[in-house]
Enzyme design. Structure first.
Site, PDB file in Angstrom:
ATOM      1  N   HIS A 128       0.855  -1.182   0.000  1.00  0.00           N
ATOM      2  CA  HIS A 128       0.000   0.000   0.000  1.00  0.00           C
ATOM      3  C   HIS A 128       0.895   1.237   0.000  1.00  0.00           C
ATOM      4  CE1 HIS A 128      -2.886   2.943   1.643  1.00  0.00           C
ATOM      5  NE2 HIS A 128      -3.853   2.097   1.347  1.00  0.00           N
ATOM      6  N   ASP A 205       2.523  -4.487   8.192  1.00  0.00           N
ATOM      7  CA  ASP A 205       1.281  -3.771   7.906  1.00  0.00           C
ATOM      8  C   ASP A 205       0.149  -4.786   7.995  1.00  0.00           C
ATOM      9  OD1 ASP A 205      -0.939  -2.552   6.855  1.00  0.00           O
ATOM     10  OD2 ASP A 205       0.006  -1.933   4.986  1.00  0.00           O
ATOM     11  N   GLN A 208      -5.118  -5.416   6.817  1.00  0.00           N
ATOM     12  CA  GLN A 208      -6.058  -6.356   6.223  1.00  0.00           C
ATOM     13  C   GLN A 208      -6.014  -7.731   6.888  1.00  0.00           C
ATOM     14  OE1 GLN A 208      -8.256  -5.392   4.086  1.00  0.00           O
ATOM     15  NE2 GLN A 208      -7.409  -3.413   3.504  1.00  0.00           N
ATOM     16  N   LYS A 231     -11.182  -0.303   9.720  1.00  0.00           N
ATOM     17  CA  LYS A 231     -11.294  -1.542   8.965  1.00  0.00           C
ATOM     18  C   LYS A 231     -11.702  -2.719   9.854  1.00  0.00           C
ATOM     19  CE  LYS A 231      -7.675  -0.102   5.683  1.00  0.00           C
ATOM     20  NZ  LYS A 231      -8.512   0.249   4.530  1.00  0.00           N
ATOM     21  N   CYS A 374      -4.665   2.290  -3.833  1.00  0.00           N
ATOM     22  CA  CYS A 374      -3.415   2.756  -3.216  1.00  0.00           C
ATOM     23  C   CYS A 374      -2.266   1.790  -3.464  1.00  0.00           C
ATOM     24  CB  CYS A 374      -3.604   2.999  -1.715  1.00  0.00           C
ATOM     25  SG  CYS A 374      -4.729   4.356  -1.333  1.00  0.00           S
TER      26      CYS A 374
END
Length: 421
Positions: A128, A205, A208, A231, A374
């Site tokens: 991202h 990261d 997700q 999220k 992104c």
């Protein structure tokens, strides 16, 4: 929320999400844009409203009852997040505005203090922008060198290439756990172990992954982990950084001002203890409390159960999309012996622009994302300016997937007819 193990998960929780009970252009809303942001259950909405209606006051600084209650709930949310990711200490959880701010925090503090010309930062081409741009900016300032892990032929993380890329020059590895475009679940524990053999630090990261599967930072042994509240059923404007305690203690402060200080003199200052050293100014109090409520909600459902149900949805989604030969899906297919990818599909359709697909599906009440998500460098590698993306969460249903697939088929037929006329 009443949990009934004999019911499909979505059937249990749909009533908790009032936003889903509406029509768009005369059709029931089907919300398939969860990788961009999730919807919020009543428990989270109530927590946010309750704070502003009953406890609204600044935290940490006041002796009065409202401030004490606000502080208690704000810090309780930190405890909940720490337990959710199995942090060894509550002081390893720093509240930020979002994951982007958390990554920038690490880049501007640890990165600026520890990287110099010739040091290498290993990223991947699927990152991202939030996990690319801060490191590009840091490399420009310090002279550090960026290296990128490529894709395998099936559009997953090239682990063999990664092993060849990491060396004694590697000081940092910053990798996405689950790609928001390809849907692949990267082998985080193995990536981290290899980096540590060379003495490199690892930032994960997890935007997700934290909302969709159990995450244990101690088992992963990551040095930092970032996630965004919006999220994972919480409100916008709140995220968190996990960092190993010794690392956070060694890092200089990120922003200066109130809340992050111990003492201030006209010529110097001292910093507050962790985690407040990194939380300058009045924090997003209500949003943090709502994040705590979201963590409670997800924990009550069970992250193992959420992940298992989403695997079912993913298998069903791909089974439907495979029947449409005009659809080109990016990333790996679900494994034959079980799903090992995220509950999303980024795709393009021959003869149709992704934004046109999204616009026409919206007329059917179906919300999907279109654009580069992104991940512009990744899309260039894939040979596409952008893509459409359907991303699912535990409140979505098999029937919604069926409706989406039928609407997508009709949309494809529309474009095909237009091209032929």
């Amino acid at each position: 929320m009443t949990l009934t193990q004999n019911k499909p998960l979505a059937a249990e929780v749909r009533a908790d999400f009032p936003i889903l009970n509406q029509e768009i252009h005369g059709n029931p809303l089907i919300y398939f844009d969860n990788a961009a942001t999730s919807q919020k259950p009543v428990a989270v909405l109530n927590a946010l409203r309750d704070y502003y209606e009953n406890d609204n006051a600044n935290v940490h600084r006041g002796a009065h009852a409202l401030s004490a209650r606000a502080t208690e709930k704000y810090e309780a949310a930190r405890d909940k997040v720490a337990a959710f990711v199995n942090s060894a200490s509550r002081n390893e959880i720093v509240f930020t505005r979002n994951a982007s701010e958390a990554i920038n925090l690490v880049a501007h503090t640890w990165g600026a203090s520890n990287l110099q010309a010739g040091d290498e930062i290993v990223l991947s081409v699927m990152e991202h922008h939030s996990n690319l741009v801060p490191w590009q900016m840091l490399a420009k300032r310090t002279g550090a060198v960026l290296k990128y892990v490529e894709l395998t032929p099936d559009e997953t993380f090239d682990f063999d290439g990664y092993r060849a890329l990491v060396s004694d020059k590697t000081k940092l590895v910053a990798i996405v756990h689950v790609s928001n475009t390809l849907g692949c679940i990267n082998p985080a524990a193995e990536i981290i172990a290899i980096a540590h053999r060379y003495g490199a630090k690892v930032l994960l990261d997890a935007c997700q992954s934290v909302p969709h599967m159990p995450i244990d930072v101690r088992a992963l042994d990551c040095d930092w982990l970032v996630a965004s509240g919006h999220k994972m059923c919480a409100s916008t404007g709140i995220g968190f950084l996990y960092g190993k305690l010794a690392l956070l203690e060694s890092m200089p402060p990120f922003l200066g001002g109130g809340e992050m200080i111990g003492e201030v003199f006209l010529d110097r200052f001292t910093t507050a203890e962790l985690p407040h050293k990194f939380e300058a100014g009045t924090p997003a109090i209500g949003e943090a409390i709502a994040l705590g409520a979201a963590v409670d909600y997800l924990s009550d459902l069970g992250m193992d159960r959420i992940h298992a149900y989403e695997e079912e949805l993913t298998t069903h989604l791909f089974a439907k999309l495979r029947t449409l030969p005009e659809v080109r899906i990016y990333g790996p297919q679900p494994a034959a012996n079980g799903c090992d990818r995220a509950a999303l599909a980024s795709f393009n359709v021959t003869g149709a622009h992704a934004s046109d697909l999204a616009t026409l599906l919206d007329r059917d009440g179906i919300a999907i994302r279109s654009g580069h998500h992104c991940t512009q460098p990744l899309h260039r590698i894939l040979g596409a300016s952008g893509s459409a993306r359907a991303s699912l969460y535990f409140y979505n249903t098999h029937a919604e997937i069926d409706t989406f697939a039928a609407a997508l088929c009709e949309t494809i037929d529309f474009f095909s007819s237009a091209l032929n006329n």
